[in-house]
Design a protein around this motif. Structure first.
Motif, mmCIF file in Angstrom:
data_model
loop_
_atom_site.group_PDB
_atom_site.id
_atom_site.type_symbol
_atom_site.label_atom_id
_atom_site.label_comp_id
_atom_site.label_asym_id
_atom_site.label_seq_id
_atom_site.Cartn_x
_atom_site.Cartn_y
_atom_site.Cartn_z
ATOM 1 N N LEU A 138 0.868 -1.164 0.000
ATOM 2 C CA LEU A 138 0.000 0.000 0.000
ATOM 3 C C LEU A 138 0.912 1.222 0.000
ATOM 4 C CD1 LEU A 138 -2.866 1.293 0.353
ATOM 5 C CD2 LEU A 138 -2.454 1.190 2.828
ATOM 6 N N VAL A 139 0.799 2.038 -1.057
ATOM 7 C CA VAL A 139 1.652 3.222 -1.177
ATOM 8 C C VAL A 139 0.800 4.483 -1.155
ATOM 9 C CG1 VAL A 139 3.520 2.073 -2.430
ATOM 10 C CG2 VAL A 139 1.617 3.074 -3.713
ATOM 11 N N GLU A 158 -11.423 8.913 10.024
ATOM 12 C CA GLU A 158 -11.898 10.284 10.196
ATOM 13 C C GLU A 158 -12.710 10.767 8.996
ATOM 14 O OE1 GLU A 158 -8.361 12.496 10.861
ATOM 15 O OE2 GLU A 158 -8.211 11.959 12.997
ATOM 16 N N SER A 159 -12.380 10.244 7.823
ATOM 17 C CA SER A 159 -13.056 10.689 6.592
ATOM 18 C C SER A 159 -13.598 9.481 5.829
ATOM 19 C CB SER A 159 -12.087 11.470 5.713
ATOM 20 O OG SER A 159 -11.461 12.494 6.426
ATOM 21 N N PRO A 160 -14.649 8.854 6.349
ATOM 22 C CA PRO A 160 -15.193 7.658 5.692
ATOM 23 C C PRO A 160 -15.594 7.930 4.247
ATOM 24 C CG PRO A 160 -16.186 7.988 7.855
ATOM 25 C CD PRO A 160 -15.407 9.225 7.538
ATOM 26 N N GLU A 161 -15.186 7.022 3.375
ATOM 27 C CA GLU A 161 -15.539 7.040 1.952
ATOM 28 C C GLU A 161 -15.000 8.254 1.192
ATOM 29 O OE1 GLU A 161 -19.669 6.335 1.314
ATOM 30 O OE2 GLU A 161 -19.681 4.445 2.401
ATOM 31 N N SER A 162 -14.081 9.013 1.792
ATOM 32 C CA SER A 162 -13.476 10.127 1.050
ATOM 33 C C SER A 162 -12.048 9.792 0.636
ATOM 34 C CB SER A 162 -13.479 11.403 1.902
ATOM 35 O OG SER A 162 -12.636 11.253 3.022
ATOM 36 N N LEU A 163 -11.515 8.713 1.194
ATOM 37 C CA LEU A 163 -10.160 8.278 0.861
ATOM 38 C C LEU A 163 -10.249 7.210 -0.227
ATOM 39 C CD1 LEU A 163 -7.251 8.851 1.791
ATOM 40 C CD2 LEU A 163 -7.453 6.905 3.340
ATOM 41 N N ALA A 164 -9.550 7.431 -1.341
ATOM 42 C CA ALA A 164 -9.633 6.496 -2.471
ATOM 43 C C ALA A 164 -8.301 5.780 -2.683
ATOM 44 C CB ALA A 164 -10.031 7.242 -3.740
ATOM 45 N N THR A 202 1.291 6.521 -12.799
ATOM 46 C CA THR A 202 1.357 7.916 -13.266
ATOM 47 C C THR A 202 0.519 8.828 -12.385
ATOM 48 O OG1 THR A 202 1.732 7.236 -15.554
ATOM 49 C CG2 THR A 202 0.890 9.459 -15.202
ATOM 50 N N ASP A 203 -0.702 8.397 -12.054
ATOM 51 C CA ASP A 203 -1.583 9.220 -11.216
ATOM 52 C C ASP A 203 -1.105 9.282 -9.765
ATOM 53 O OD1 ASP A 203 -3.138 9.888 -13.346
ATOM 54 O OD2 ASP A 203 -4.996 8.996 -12.585
ATOM 55 N N LEU A 204 -0.530 8.202 -9.274
ATOM 56 C CA LEU A 204 0.025 8.211 -7.911
ATOM 57 C C LEU A 204 1.169 9.209 -7.813
ATOM 58 C CD1 LEU A 204 0.071 4.402 -7.018
ATOM 59 C CD2 LEU A 204 -1.010 6.192 -5.642
ATOM 60 N N ILE A 209 -4.306 10.692 -7.277
ATOM 61 C CA ILE A 209 -4.934 9.758 -6.334
ATOM 62 C C ILE A 209 -3.971 9.582 -5.162
ATOM 63 C CG2 ILE A 209 -4.038 7.651 -7.462
ATOM 64 C CD1 ILE A 209 -6.854 6.400 -6.784
ATOM 65 N N GLU A 210 -4.513 9.458 -3.955
ATOM 66 C CA GLU A 210 -3.663 9.456 -2.762
ATOM 67 C C GLU A 210 -3.019 8.101 -2.492
ATOM 68 O OE1 GLU A 210 -5.096 12.558 0.474
ATOM 69 O OE2 GLU A 210 -6.716 11.179 -0.035
ATOM 70 N N LEU A 211 -3.761 7.019 -2.730
ATOM 71 C CA LEU A 211 -3.284 5.685 -2.356
ATOM 72 C C LEU A 211 -3.360 4.722 -3.526
ATOM 73 C CD1 LEU A 211 -5.228 5.397 1.015
ATOM 74 C CD2 LEU A 211 -2.747 5.629 0.829
ATOM 75 N N GLY A 212 -2.510 3.716 -3.494
ATOM 76 C CA GLY A 212 -2.555 2.669 -4.503
ATOM 77 C C GLY A 212 -2.036 1.365 -3.928
ATOM 78 N N ILE A 213 -2.472 0.262 -4.513
ATOM 79 C CA ILE A 213 -1.965 -1.054 -4.129
ATOM 80 C C ILE A 213 -1.282 -1.639 -5.346
ATOM 81 C CG2 ILE A 213 -2.585 -3.388 -3.345
ATOM 82 C CD1 ILE A 213 -5.023 -2.021 -1.943
#
Length: 332
Positions: A138-139, A158-164, A202-204, A209-213
């Motif tokens: 998880l990066v 703290e921010s349900p469903e706002s973190l992608a 590229t988007d990371l 986008i904040e997170l990626g696997i």
């Protein structure tokens, strides 16, 4: 009396002749498998060149060539999350000359998420043995201010469903890892599927986008130069190649978390037992070679020994994937 005797003799002659023909027909098949291999072997990899599946396939090809003293070539048959390549092997002649280096997607996951799939990756192949397992990671983009697993869990709660989080596609092992994180930590990240790892990366890097696997080995160059933050790896223990990156399982809310990408070595169902035995012996001998193990470790994976109970392993993994697909409602 004479007629009965003649009829009996004729029947005996016909039975003897039939038995002789059966033996003659069986002999070539026995000879063919006993002197295996007598021609080049093809290994199918269900992904394009350059990725972790391709690297694993080529290491296995070199290993097999050395152990069996024959030419072994890799053919990349990409598409449908590895399923096209797997289908090619399922449908191949079961003679030991077309084999598969298959990942968890095409072996155990795709059949759960895609009911239209025409094969069963566990039951329609003969699994020779396990090759290796590779952790995912998880990066986070540095602008997210997520530097640790604590930061990640806190922000997600703290921010349900706002973190992608992004992955290389719906129903992939990466997607299942994300849904398992949601379930285990009782959070609700949004999933953003990409058409492969390249646009996601590229988007990371760009902060779209904040997170990626992603696969750990693929992300390492960006982690080392500080362009991505490694939050945590996905197998139970830290990777030997990155002992400074924590495992997600070390966090209280993710205890026992364990899911990576693994590869199995397989043949078409119906391949002769003695051919399977030769391939198993070659796999075990190869995986005991320090040079082979170092190549796999340098590629960011953990080698198996080839002696593990592959069918038991697949049954347990399939049950885990089935549970994730069920609670995340991923079945198409």
């Amino acid at each position: 009396m004479i007629r009965r005797s003649s009829t009996t003799n004729l029947r005996r002659k016909l039975l003897v002749a039939a038995a002789s023909v059966a033996c003659m027909l069986a002999a070539p098949a026995n000879a063919q498998s006993s002197d295996y291999p007598k021609q080049p072997i093809k290994i199918i990899v269900g992904y394009p060149p350059g990725g972790s599946g391709d690297i694993t396939g080529r290491i296995v090809a070199d290993m097999l060539s050395k152990q069996l003293n024959t030419a072994v070539v890799v053919e990349n048959v990409g598409g449908a999350g590895g399923s096209i390549g797997a289908q090619r092997v399922v449908s191949a002649q079961p003679d030991g000359y077309t084999l598969l280096v298959g990942a968890n997607n095409e072996i155990a996951i795709n059949t759960l998420t895609n009911p239209s799939l025409k094969y069963d990756g566990i039951n329609d192949l003969t699994h020779i043995g396990l090759i290796n397992s590779q952790p995912l990671v998880l990066v986070a983009n540095p602008k997210s201010n997520i530097k640790t697993i604590d930061d990640f869990v806190r922000k997600a709660k703290e921010s349900p469903e706002s973190l992608a989080y992004g992955t290389s596609g719906i129903g992939t092992s990466f997607h299942l890892v994300g849904e398992l994180i949601n379930h285990s930590a009782d959070i609700a990240m949004l999933h953003v599927p990409y058409r492969g790892a390249a646009p996601l990366t590229t988007d990371l890097l760009g902060g779209q986008i904040e997170l990626g696997i992603v696969v750990l080995s693929s992300a390492l160059p960006h982690i080392k130069d500080g362009r991505l933050i490694a939050v945590g790896t996905t197998e139970l223990e830290r990777s030997a190649s990155t002992p400074d990156i924590p495992a997600l399982a070390e966090h209280d809310s993710l205890k026992g978390f364990n899911m990576g990408n693994w590869y199995t070595f397989a043949a078409p169902k119906g391949t002769p037992d003695d051919v399977i035995a030769k391939l198993q012996a070659a796999l075990r001998a190869g995986l005991s070679d320090p040079e082979v193990r170092k190549r796999l470790e340098d590629a960011g994976s953990r080698p198996f020994n080839g002696t593990e109970d592959v069918n038991d392993f697949l049954a347990k993994e399939s049950a885990k994937f089935k549970e994730i697909v069920s609670f995340a409602d991923l079945k198409k």
